[in-house]
Design a protein around this motif. Structure first.
Motif, PDB file in Angstrom:
ATOM      1  N   UNK A   8      26.249  14.471  -1.637  1.00  0.00           N
ATOM      2  CA  UNK A   8      24.892  14.339  -1.095  1.00  0.00           C
ATOM      3  C   UNK A   8      24.890  14.136   0.417  1.00  0.00           C
ATOM      4  N   UNK A   9      26.019  13.714   0.976  1.00  0.00           N
ATOM      5  CA  UNK A   9      26.088  13.437   2.409  1.00  0.00           C
ATOM      6  C   UNK A   9      26.336  14.738   3.182  1.00  0.00           C
ATOM      7  N   UNK A  10      25.386  15.127   3.997  1.00  0.00           N
ATOM      8  CA  UNK A  10      25.511  16.369   4.755  1.00  0.00           C
ATOM      9  C   UNK A  10      26.064  16.131   6.153  1.00  0.00           C
ATOM     10  N   UNK A  11      25.861  14.925   6.687  1.00  0.00           N
ATOM     11  CA  UNK A  11      26.332  14.638   8.040  1.00  0.00           C
ATOM     12  C   UNK A  11      26.367  13.133   8.269  1.00  0.00           C
ATOM     13  N   UNK A  61      30.122   1.566   2.397  1.00  0.00           N
ATOM     14  CA  UNK A  61      30.358   1.823   0.971  1.00  0.00           C
ATOM     15  C   UNK A  61      29.368   2.861   0.447  1.00  0.00           C
ATOM     16  N   UNK A  62      28.097   2.730   0.861  1.00  0.00           N
ATOM     17  CA  UNK A  62      27.066   3.667   0.404  1.00  0.00           C
ATOM     18  C   UNK A  62      27.336   5.065   0.956  1.00  0.00           C
ATOM     19  N   UNK A  63      27.730   5.127   2.212  1.00  0.00           N
ATOM     20  CA  UNK A  63      28.022   6.427   2.829  1.00  0.00           C
ATOM     21  C   UNK A  63      29.187   7.116   2.122  1.00  0.00           C
ATOM     22  N   UNK A  64      30.202   6.329   1.775  1.00  0.00           N
ATOM     23  CA  UNK A  64      31.356   6.895   1.050  1.00  0.00           C
ATOM     24  C   UNK A  64      30.928   7.431  -0.309  1.00  0.00           C
ATOM     25  N   UNK A  65      30.011   6.716  -0.983  1.00  0.00           N
ATOM     26  CA  UNK A  65      29.541   7.150  -2.301  1.00  0.00           C
ATOM     27  C   UNK A  65      28.769   8.467  -2.189  1.00  0.00           C
ATOM     28  N   UNK A 116      18.366   9.091   7.936  1.00  0.00           N
ATOM     29  CA  UNK A 116      18.134   7.651   8.085  1.00  0.00           C
ATOM     30  C   UNK A 116      19.258   7.019   8.909  1.00  0.00           C
ATOM     31  N   UNK A 117      18.931   5.929   9.576  1.00  0.00           N
ATOM     32  CA  UNK A 117      19.940   5.130  10.292  1.00  0.00           C
ATOM     33  C   UNK A 117      20.203   3.827   9.555  1.00  0.00           C
ATOM     34  N   UNK A 118      19.632   3.706   8.349  1.00  0.00           N
ATOM     35  CA  UNK A 118      19.845   2.494   7.530  1.00  0.00           C
ATOM     36  C   UNK A 118      20.292   2.906   6.126  1.00  0.00           C
ATOM     37  N   UNK A 119      21.529   3.408   5.986  1.00  0.00           N
ATOM     38  CA  UNK A 119      22.014   3.807   4.655  1.00  0.00           C
ATOM     39  C   UNK A 119      21.859   2.705   3.606  1.00  0.00           C
ATOM     40  N   UNK A 120      21.914   1.429   4.060  1.00  0.00           N
ATOM     41  CA  UNK A 120      21.835   0.302   3.113  1.00  0.00           C
ATOM     42  C   UNK A 120      20.496   0.242   2.377  1.00  0.00           C
ATOM     43  N   UNK A 121      19.470   0.952   2.880  1.00  0.00           N
ATOM     44  CA  UNK A 121      18.166   0.931   2.189  1.00  0.00           C
ATOM     45  C   UNK A 121      18.086   1.975   1.071  1.00  0.00           C
ATOM     46  N   UNK A 122      19.094   2.846   0.969  1.00  0.00           N
ATOM     47  CA  UNK A 122      19.033   3.910  -0.063  1.00  0.00           C
ATOM     48  C   UNK A 122      19.019   3.375  -1.502  1.00  0.00           C
ATOM     49  N   UNK A 123      19.689   2.257  -1.818  1.00  0.00           N
ATOM     50  CA  UNK A 123      19.556   1.733  -3.186  1.00  0.00           C
ATOM     51  C   UNK A 123      18.108   1.385  -3.546  1.00  0.00           C
ATOM     52  N   UNK A 124      17.253   1.176  -2.529  1.00  0.00           N
ATOM     53  CA  UNK A 124      15.854   0.823  -2.781  1.00  0.00           C
ATOM     54  C   UNK A 124      14.940   2.032  -2.671  1.00  0.00           C
ATOM     55  N   UNK A 125      15.532   3.235  -2.509  1.00  0.00           N
ATOM     56  CA  UNK A 125      14.700   4.438  -2.371  1.00  0.00           C
ATOM     57  C   UNK A 125      13.945   4.741  -3.663  1.00  0.00           C
TER      58      UNK A 125
END
Length: 918
Positions: free
Chosen positions: A382-385, A372-376, A232-241
């Motif tokens: 969970x972050x592969x790249x 902040x989400x990317x750091x978490x 994804x290019x919108x990490x900020x949408x992950x809380x709504x996944x």
């Protein structure tokens, strides 16, 4: 005797210099005082109706060069139609609602929005809009645009708003209007939903991340421990996944990488390997997407499951083929989740800030949350790249800031319900340029719904009531009543009264057993406002009608006014509101760059008017290929001024040589005209036909080119040049002189009429100097139809060939001048040896041959071999052996033959004796 006094030299009070910046305002004032627009309508009453419907510019700020291009193009068409057999009213309009006016008040005018009621704020918006209209109206009139400026249509007027409500009501009655919760373009900077037409794409730098979701329930497809990778290019949408989408028919693999097992689309495995730097990879399982239906995975940082779902929207264009799905932040996501009974979830408020529904991120602006989400994700493995990309991203076209997809409760017009009707109507419209049809067709073909609600104050309210149980109430009775209220009081009444006071007296509903109602607080999309003009203007003005003949706007309006007008009109009437669509490009600087204050390359219409005049600006508009992007600069305007000067000087020369011409008694019939004059009138008809044909196809550059070339080539280089030897030298009533003047008269009146739609100020000025014209202004005349010049049938081919031979002679004279054989061409005697029989026949049948070549003597040789050969003739040029006549400057061996006038040639001596000697 002063022989100079015996010459009939050109004479006119028509000034050489236009002095347009000073004269145009006086002429415009005169047009207004004499009510020229209404008089033009009275003159054409009873003719077939032609309606060019004005697309409303937005009432905010001074007009720019794009506005000038647009309004001038419209004026060309309306003026032309008025002069070619039509009744052509032009009602200008303005768009007045929307965010820019709210912003102008709060930022520029420092209005404290929160310290007043909605109704009070709206009144300030209305006052501001009307003030902007007055300013823009003045600026448009200075362009020479003729129209009903005292009675324009304005989208904030009571009648217009009442008509708009009726359009909304008719669409609702047909079931096209509904309220629903779904993701829409949302502008945090405007705090409002946006329609597709309000989106523009700009480059944006975004994080690009690959994230793993661990499978918790493999449903027999997975053994356990597998991790599904999303991109994804919108990490900020992950809380709504709430899920992961796979395509049912795609092949997927489980890839063993060291101790981990990852799930990706088979077609994208190589790409993922490269991005993630995998080296040792073993495919341990292959399966179809549909086999993984309803598999469950663990959300990467919340204690909840993400459901694997099947979606046709999944592609292998990029990413992993496993799509992160957040139904509150994507249209495809929303629809796929709806099939699985999953509701939209949107933990972001209207300002783009996370709510308490996103633990750990509450209070963060969505874009700031990316980091902040990317750091978490990185912390929990969970972050592969993570990398960054620059890509095209939707922006609010007004604030120029990024938008987001956000699920909110909005009002929609269901385009898909009548989409086929719209597509059929698109085929029935004529498109200029033709690609406009494909452009709009593709936009409509792919369109589902139109979000028509906005969370603002300044606009037309959505006329919906709610019952006590929350059910929306839209009935014929309520729509009709609200429309009548708006027609009487204006839409502000919606914000001044309570819901019960806006409903019809005694209104009841099963949804409100206690008689309590509330009202909608959202307003309509401004495109619904202007898109209703076919009803609010074309059907409300007695001088207009629907469908209009033409809608003409910038190419951005395929997604705007062209689109919204078509949608509302087909919804209400089943038909398109227009017969022809014409679009123009954008105005760029001389180097093809977009204009901006920072580049210092902005050309302002008012500045051009003050320096050069509106007719120069209008001539520039007529000279460009307006259907593509066009360029303007000081140098380009300088070239335009040169073209104008050429045309003006031609008019002045023609006028000056008609000083003693009275068309009522001096005009010569076609059959009695000299051949060359008949030929030039025939050439005029060709120019006239070409000009009218191009006007009919809304092509203006060819009109200007035809006239300019006719002035430069046919007239200045030939007809006006050789004729001086007749006009100035012969007696006033000499048949050849009156013959030429007759030609001049028709050429002048016709060219002025042809150019009147383009340079109206200059055309009217010239008209005032033409002897014997009937109409008080050229604008109250009709451009003539091309006619057959009597007696031209047998001479056109002859004179066409003569003009080719003349080119040969001019080359020979130029070479002789360069070799110092002669100075001026009148010093020359030429001998011509035709190279073929046709050329010989032409030359032997043209009287006064030397005059057409502007030499003192022209002889036709019996044999070839007399001089240099060109295309059609051999030419020998020599210095004439005679003496120069003091009166006509022709070199002649007859100079001195008349003892009374020894310095004159025989012709001049005869003219002087007969006309100037007592």
């Amino acid at each position: 005797m002063e022989y100079k006094q015996t010459l009939l030299m050109p004479k006119t009070a028509f000034p050489m210099r236009g002095n347009l910046p000073n004269k145009e305002p006086e002429r415009q004032k005169n047009w207004e005082e004499n009510n020229q627009y209404q008089k033009s309508l009275e003159r054409t009453k009873g003719r077939p109706l032609f309606v060019l419907h004005d697309g409303p510019p937005y009432a905010n700020g001074d007009i720019h060069i794009g506005h000038a291009l647009n309004k001038i193009l419209k004026d060309f068409i309306v003026r032309y139609k008025s002069m070619t057999g039509y009744y052509a009213p032009y009602v200008p309009g303005w768009d007045t609602h929307g965010l820019p006016i709210e912003t102008a008040l709060t930022k520029k005018k420092k209005v404290k929005r929160k310290e007043m009621s909605v109704a009070e704020f709206r009144k300030l918006c209305e006052e501001y809009a009307l003030g902007q209209i007055d300013s823009q109206r003045t600026q448009f009139k200075k362009l020479g645009v003729r129209g009903d400026w005292d009675n324009p249509y304005i989208t904030l007027t009571k009648d217009y708003e009442a008509s708009q409500i009726k359009v909304f009501g008719e669409m609702a009655r047909k079931g096209y209007i509904y309220k629903g919760l779904k993701p829409v373009y949302w502008s945090p900077s405007s705090e409002s939903a946006l329609a597709e037409a309000e989106i523009e794409y700009q480059d944006k730098r975004s994080p690009s991340i690959y994230v793993s979701f661990e499978v918790t329930d493999g449903k027999g497809v997975f053994d356990g421990g597998e991790k599904i990778i999303i991109w994804t290019t919108t990490p900020w949408t992950l809380p709504a996944n709430l899920g992961i989408s796979l395509h049912p028919d795609l092949s997927y693999v489980v890839a063993q990488v060291n101790d981990e097992k990852y799930v990706v689309a088979e077609a994208l495995l190589e790409d993922v390997k490269e991005v993630l730097g995998w080296e040792d990879v073993t495919v341990v399982k292959t399966f179809k997407g549909q086999e993984a239906d309803r598999v469950e995975a663990q959300h990467p940082f919340y204690d909840r499951k993400s459901l694997v779902m099947l979606g046709e929207h999944v592609t292998t264009d990029a990413g992993t083929g496993c799509v992160h799905t957040a139904p509150g932040h994507g249209e495809d996501d929303f629809y796929v989740c709806r099939k699985y009974g999953i509701d939209a979830f949107c933990p972001v408020d209207e300002k783009g800030v996370f709510t308490s529904e996103a633990p750990g991120f509450e209070g963060l602006f969505y874009d700031d949350a990316n980091k902040v989400i990317t750091e978490k994700l990185d912390e929990n493995g969970s972050l592969l790249k993570l990398e960054f990309i620059t890509h095209s991203y939707p922006h609010d076209w007004r604030t120029k800031k990024p938008t987001i997809f956000r699920a909110t409760s909005q009002w929609f017009a269901s385009i898909k319900d009548f989409r086929q009707e719209i597509l059929e109507e698109i085929k029935n419209v004529n498109w200029y340029p033709h690609w406009g049809e494909t452009r709009l067709y593709n936009m409509v073909r792919d369109r589902e719904d139109w979000c028509i609600s906005r969370q603002r104050a300044w606009g037309v309210p959505i006329p919906v009531f709610y019952g006590e149980d929350g059910t929306p109430i839209i009935t014929d009775e309520t729509i009709s009543h609200v429309s009548d209220l708006f027609r009487e009081h204006g839409s502000n009444i919606w914000f001044e009264r309570e819901a019960e006071d806006l409903l019809p007296e005694g209104f009841t509903s099963e949804h409100s057993p206690n008689g309590k109602f509330t009202k909608e607080v959202d307003i309509m999309d401004v495109w619904f406002d202007s898109g209703s003009s076919h009803e609010g203007v074309l059907m409300n003005r007695p001088e207009l009608d629907r469908p209009a003949d033409i809608y003409l706007e910038g190419s951005d309006q395929y997604r705007g006014w062209f689109n919204s007008s078509l949608s509302t009109s087909v919804a209400v009437t089943g038909k398109a509101p227009y017969k022809n669509i014409i679009s123009h490009g954008f105005v760029l600087d001389g180097n093809g760059r977009k204009m901006s204050k920072s580049l210092g390359n902005v050309i302002v219409p008012s500045k051009v008017q003050k320096q050069l005049g509106s007719d120069i600006l209008r001539l520039w508009v007529a000279s460009v290929d307006y259907q593509a992007d066009v360029r303007i600069s000081d140098d380009i305007l300088k070239q335009t001024s040169e073209s104008y000067r050429k045309i003006r000087n031609t008019f002045r020369f023609l006028l000056a040589n008609l000083a003693d011409f009275d068309p009522a008694k001096d005009r010569v019939k076609d059959e009695e005209l000299e051949e060359v004059d008949r030929y030039m009138l025939h050439r005029l008809q060709q120019v006239l036909k070409g000009a009218r044909d191009n006007y009919e196809h809304f092509e203006f550059a060819p009109v200007v080119n035809l006239v300019h070339n006719f002035c430069a080539v046919d007239l200045s280089s030939f007809y006006l040049d050789f004729a001086k030897d007749i006009l100035y030298i012969e007696a006033a009533d000499h048949p050849r002189r009156r013959s030429i003047q007759t030609g001049y008269y028709e050429i002048l009146t016709t060219l002025v009429q042809v150019l009147a739609p383009i340079i109206p100020h200059t055309a009217e000025e010239v008209w005032e100097y033409i002897p014997g014209v009937d109409a008080e202004t050229v604008h109250f005349t009709d451009i003539p139809e091309p006619r057959k010049v009597a007696g031209s049938e047998g001479i056109v081919g002859k004179w066409d060939h003569f003009m080719e031979v003349r080119d040969d002679v001019l080359k020979a004279l130029e070479e002789a001048r360069a070799e110092k054989v002669i100075g001026k061409s009148l010093e020359a005697k030429i001998t011509l040896a035709p190279l073929d029989d046709e050329t010989r026949q032409v030359l032997e049948n043209v009287a006064h041959l030397h005059q057409y070549f502007i030499v003192s003597e022209a002889v036709i040789a019996d044999e070839k071999g007399i001089g240099k050969a060109y295309d059609y003739v051999e030419v020998a040029v020599e210095k004439h052996p005679g003496e120069t006549c003091e009166r006509c400057w022709v070199v002649s061996e007859t100079v001195g033959e008349d003892k009374d006038h020894p310095t004159l040639c025989a012709r001049c001596a005869s003219v002087v004796k007969e006309n100037y000697t007592n």
